[in-house]
Design an enzyme around this catalytic site. Structure first.
Site, PDB file in Angstrom:
ATOM      1  N   SER A 106     -49.536  -3.810 -12.242  1.00  0.00           N
ATOM      2  CA  SER A 106     -50.955  -4.138 -12.172  1.00  0.00           C
ATOM      3  C   SER A 106     -51.612  -3.677 -13.460  1.00  0.00           C
ATOM      4  CB  SER A 106     -51.577  -3.421 -10.975  1.00  0.00           C
ATOM      5  OG  SER A 106     -52.959  -3.228 -11.205  1.00  0.00           O
TER       6      SER A 106
ATOM      7  N   LYS B 292     -48.506   0.431  -9.216  1.00  0.00           N
ATOM      8  CA  LYS B 292     -48.153  -0.790  -8.497  1.00  0.00           C
ATOM      9  C   LYS B 292     -46.870  -1.446  -8.981  1.00  0.00           C
ATOM     10  CE  LYS B 292     -51.119  -3.231  -6.402  1.00  0.00           C
ATOM     11  NZ  LYS B 292     -51.402  -3.646  -5.041  1.00  0.00           N
TER      12      LYS B 292
ATOM     13  N   GLU C 107     -44.216 -14.018  -4.036  1.00  0.00           N
ATOM     14  CA  GLU C 107     -45.484 -14.648  -3.661  1.00  0.00           C
ATOM     15  C   GLU C 107     -45.581 -16.064  -4.217  1.00  0.00           C
ATOM     16  OE1 GLU C 107     -48.729 -11.157  -3.443  1.00  0.00           O
ATOM     17  OE2 GLU C 107     -47.558 -11.194  -5.275  1.00  0.00           O
TER      18      GLU C 107
ATOM     19  N   HIS D  57     -42.740 -11.555  17.371  1.00  0.00           N
ATOM     20  CA  HIS D  57     -44.186 -11.280  17.211  1.00  0.00           C
ATOM     21  C   HIS D  57     -44.438 -10.184  16.179  1.00  0.00           C
ATOM     22  CE1 HIS D  57     -44.490 -13.349  21.165  1.00  0.00           C
ATOM     23  NE2 HIS D  57     -43.426 -12.614  21.444  1.00  0.00           N
TER      24      HIS D  57
END
Ligand code: ARG
Length: 460
Positions: free
Chosen positions: A278, A284, A291, A157
C-alpha cells in the site's frame, strides 16, 4: 470513391464518420494469420478446380506468403479506408502482384471469409485455453499432494461445517477445471466445420470444392447450409460461455485466496511475487492479482452477455452488427489467459499455514456430525434423535466455552446414557477426516486416489 473495393456504384466519398464507424481493422487485424491461411486454401482450391490459372494461383499464393512475412516482421498496417483485415490483405496483395490479386475473391465473399477466419481464431483460442487450464491444474495437484492429509475446516454458509483436508479442497478446483476443459473440447468439436464457400449467403455457381478447403484448414467438414454459415456465431458464444464459466471458477478460487490471506483467517501468505503493498500503510500485503482475477471474470461474463445481445435480434443472413462479435471474444480471451496464468503462479507460490488451518478445523464444533454418526453406528440411535442429542452436547460445550472433544464422559453421559468412552476416538479432527472414506470423500486415502487419477490425466 471508385478507389474502394465496392466503390463502383458510388459517386461521392463516404463521410469521415462513416469511414470511422465502419472500420474494424483496429481490432480485426488480429485475424491476419487466419485470413491468409483461408485465402491460400481458397486459391489452391480454385486452381485445382480449374477456376484459376496455374500462373495466377502461383502468383497469389506466393504473394500471400510475402504479405504474411511482412506482417510477421512489421505488424499489420492500419488504414481505416481499407475497413478490415480482409481488404487490407487483398489490397497489399494487389500492390505486390498486380491485377491477378483481383481473382482471389472469385466465389467468395467477406461474409464467408470472416466467418472462416474467426472460427479458425476461436478454435485456436480453445486450444490455448485448454493448455493454460492444464497449467493451473498441475499447480493445484502439486499443492494438493503436499497437503493431502492437512486438516482444514470445510465450510457451508462460510460457517465451519466439517473437517476436510486442504488437499481435498484444492482438488475440488481441479474438478471444476476438468469440466471447463471438457466444455472447451466440446465447443471446439462443434465449431470445427468450414463456412468457406457459402459466399455472401447463397453459395456460388462456380465449381468450388468446399470439402477440399475444409480439409486444408483442418475442419472436419463444410457447414451444411450457406445461410446459416454466414449468420452463425454460436461458435463464438460457445467459447465465451465456456470462458465465462471457467472465469467464474477462477474467481471463486481467487476469492478464497483473498479470504484466506486476511489476518483473521491467516490460512495463507501470498508470495511477494503475487502481492502488492500500500502507498500509505506500510504493513499491507494486498492480494491484487487475486482481486483482478475475480474482477476480470465480471468482464468475461460481460463479453458473453454482450455477444448474446448483439446476436439475438438479427435476421438472416449477415448484418454489420456482427462485426461487433470480435472485440468481446478478444477481450475475454486475453483476460482469461492472463487470469489462468496468474492464478497458476499464485497457487504455485502461496505459502499455506497448516497450524492455523488445522486450529480452525477444530473450532466451531466441526466434529458434531461425527458424534451423531457414532450414536447411530454404535448405539443404534435413529439419526434424527442422534442429531438432537448432539445438539445438546454442542450447547453444553458452548456454555462451557470448550470444544466437543473437551467435554468429560460424565457430562456426555448425562446428556445420553448410551455414550461411552469410545466416542472420544471420533471427536478429533483427524479421526473425523479419516472416517470419511466414501467414494470422493475427504479421507486422505480417497484424496490420494483422486490425486493419482488427476496426475494420470495430466500425464504427470
Ligand atoms: N469486417 C466485417 C466483419 O467483421 C467483414 C464482413 C463484411 N461483410 C459485409 N458484407 N460488409 O463482420
Amino acid at each position: 470513391d471508385t478507389q474502394r473495393t465496392w466503390g463502383g456504384r458510388f459517386g461521392t466519398k463516404p463521410d469521415e464518420l462513416m469511414t470511422r464507424i465502419n472500420a474494424s481493422i483496429g481490432f480485426d487485424k488480429r485475424l491476419w494469420r487466419e485470413d491468409i491461411a483461408a485465402s491460400k486454401a481458397h486459391a489452391a482450391m480454385l486452381r485445382d478446380q480449374g477456376v484459376l490459372s496455374e500462373a495466377d494461383a502461383a502468383a497469389i499464393l506466393e504473394g500471400l506468403d510475402q504479405v504474411a512475412s511482412e506482417y510477421e516482421r512489421d505488424g499489420v498496417p492500419e488504414r481505416v479506408e481499407l475497413e478490415d483485415i480482409h481488404m487490407t490483405v487483398e489490397n497489399r496483395l494487389g500492390e505486390l502482384i498486380g491485377p491477378a490479386a483481383g481473382r482471389l475473391h472469385t466465389a467468395r465473399s467477406r461474409n464467408d471469409q470472416v466467418a472462416t477466419d474467426f472460427r479458425l481464431w476461436v478454435r485456436n483460442a480453445c486450444d490455448e485455453a485448454v493448455d493454460a487450464i492444464r497449467g493451473l491444474q498441475r499447480a493445484l495437484v502439486e499443492r494438493a499432494e503436499e497437503h493431502a492429509e492437512a486438516a482444514m475446516p470445510g465450510f457451508t454458509h462460510l460457517q465451519v461445517a466439517q473437517p476436510v483436508t486442504l488437499g481435498h479442497h484444492l482438488m475440488a478446483y481441479f474438478e471444476m477445471l476438468r469440466r471447463d476443459v471438457s466444455r472447451l473440447a466440446d465447443a471446439r468439436a462443434r465449431m470445427n466445420e468450414s463456412p468457406l464457400g457459402a459466399a455472401a449467403l447463397a453459395g456460388t455457381g462456380f465449381p468450388i470444392d468446399r470439402h477440399a478447403t475444409a480439409d486444408a484448414l483442418g475442419f472436419e467438414r463444410p457447414t451444411a447450409n450457406s445461410l446459416d454459415s454466414v449468420s452463425d456465431r454460436d461458435f463464438a458464444l460457445d467459447y465465451l460461455s465456456a470462458a465465462a464459466q471457467c472465469s467464474l471458477h477462477l474467481s471463486r478460487l481467487a476469492e478464497e485466496l483473498i479470504i484466506w490471506a486476511s489476518a483473521p483467517f491467516g490460512f495463507v501468505k501470498l508470495s511477494d511475487q503475487f502481492s502488492t503493498g500500500s502507498s500509505i500503510m506500510p504493513q499491507k500485503r494486498n492480494p491484487d492479482a487475486a482481486e483482478l482475477v475475480r474482477g476480470h471474470s465480471g468482464r468475461i461474463i460481460g463479453a458473453f452477455t454482450s455477444l448474446m445481445v448483439t446476436m439475438k435480434g438479427l435476421p438472416l443472413a449477415y448484418s454489420k452488427d456482427m462485426q461487433d462479435d470480435k472485440e468481446p471474444v478478444f477481450e475475454a480471451c486475453d483476460l482469461l489467459m492472463l487470469s489462468l496464468q496468474a492464478l497458476a503462479g499464485m497457487v504455485e507460490t502461496v505459502e499455506f499455514v497448516p497450524e492455523r488451518i488445522r486450529a480452525a478445523a477444530a473450532q466451531g464444533f466441526s466434529t458434531a456430525t461425527d458424534l451423531a454418526d457414532w450414536l447411530v453406528r454404535e448405539a443404534d440411535v435413529p439419526f434424527r434423535e442422534a442429531h438432537h442429542i448432539t445438539g445438546s452436547a454442542v450447547k453444553s460445550a458452548e456454555e462451557r466455552g470448550c470444544d466437543l472433544a473437551d467435554l468429560s464422559l460424565d457430562i456426555l453421559q448425562q446428556i445420553d446414557g448410551r455414550i461411552d468412552q469410545r466416542v472420544f476416538d471420533v471427536l478429533s479432527v483427524d479421526a473425523s477426516v479419516r472416517s470419511r472414506t466414501s467414494y470422493g470423500g475427504t479421507a486422505p486415502v480417497r484424496v490420494r486416489e483422486q490425486i493419482a487419477a488427476a496426475k494420470e490425466e495430466l500425464g504427470l
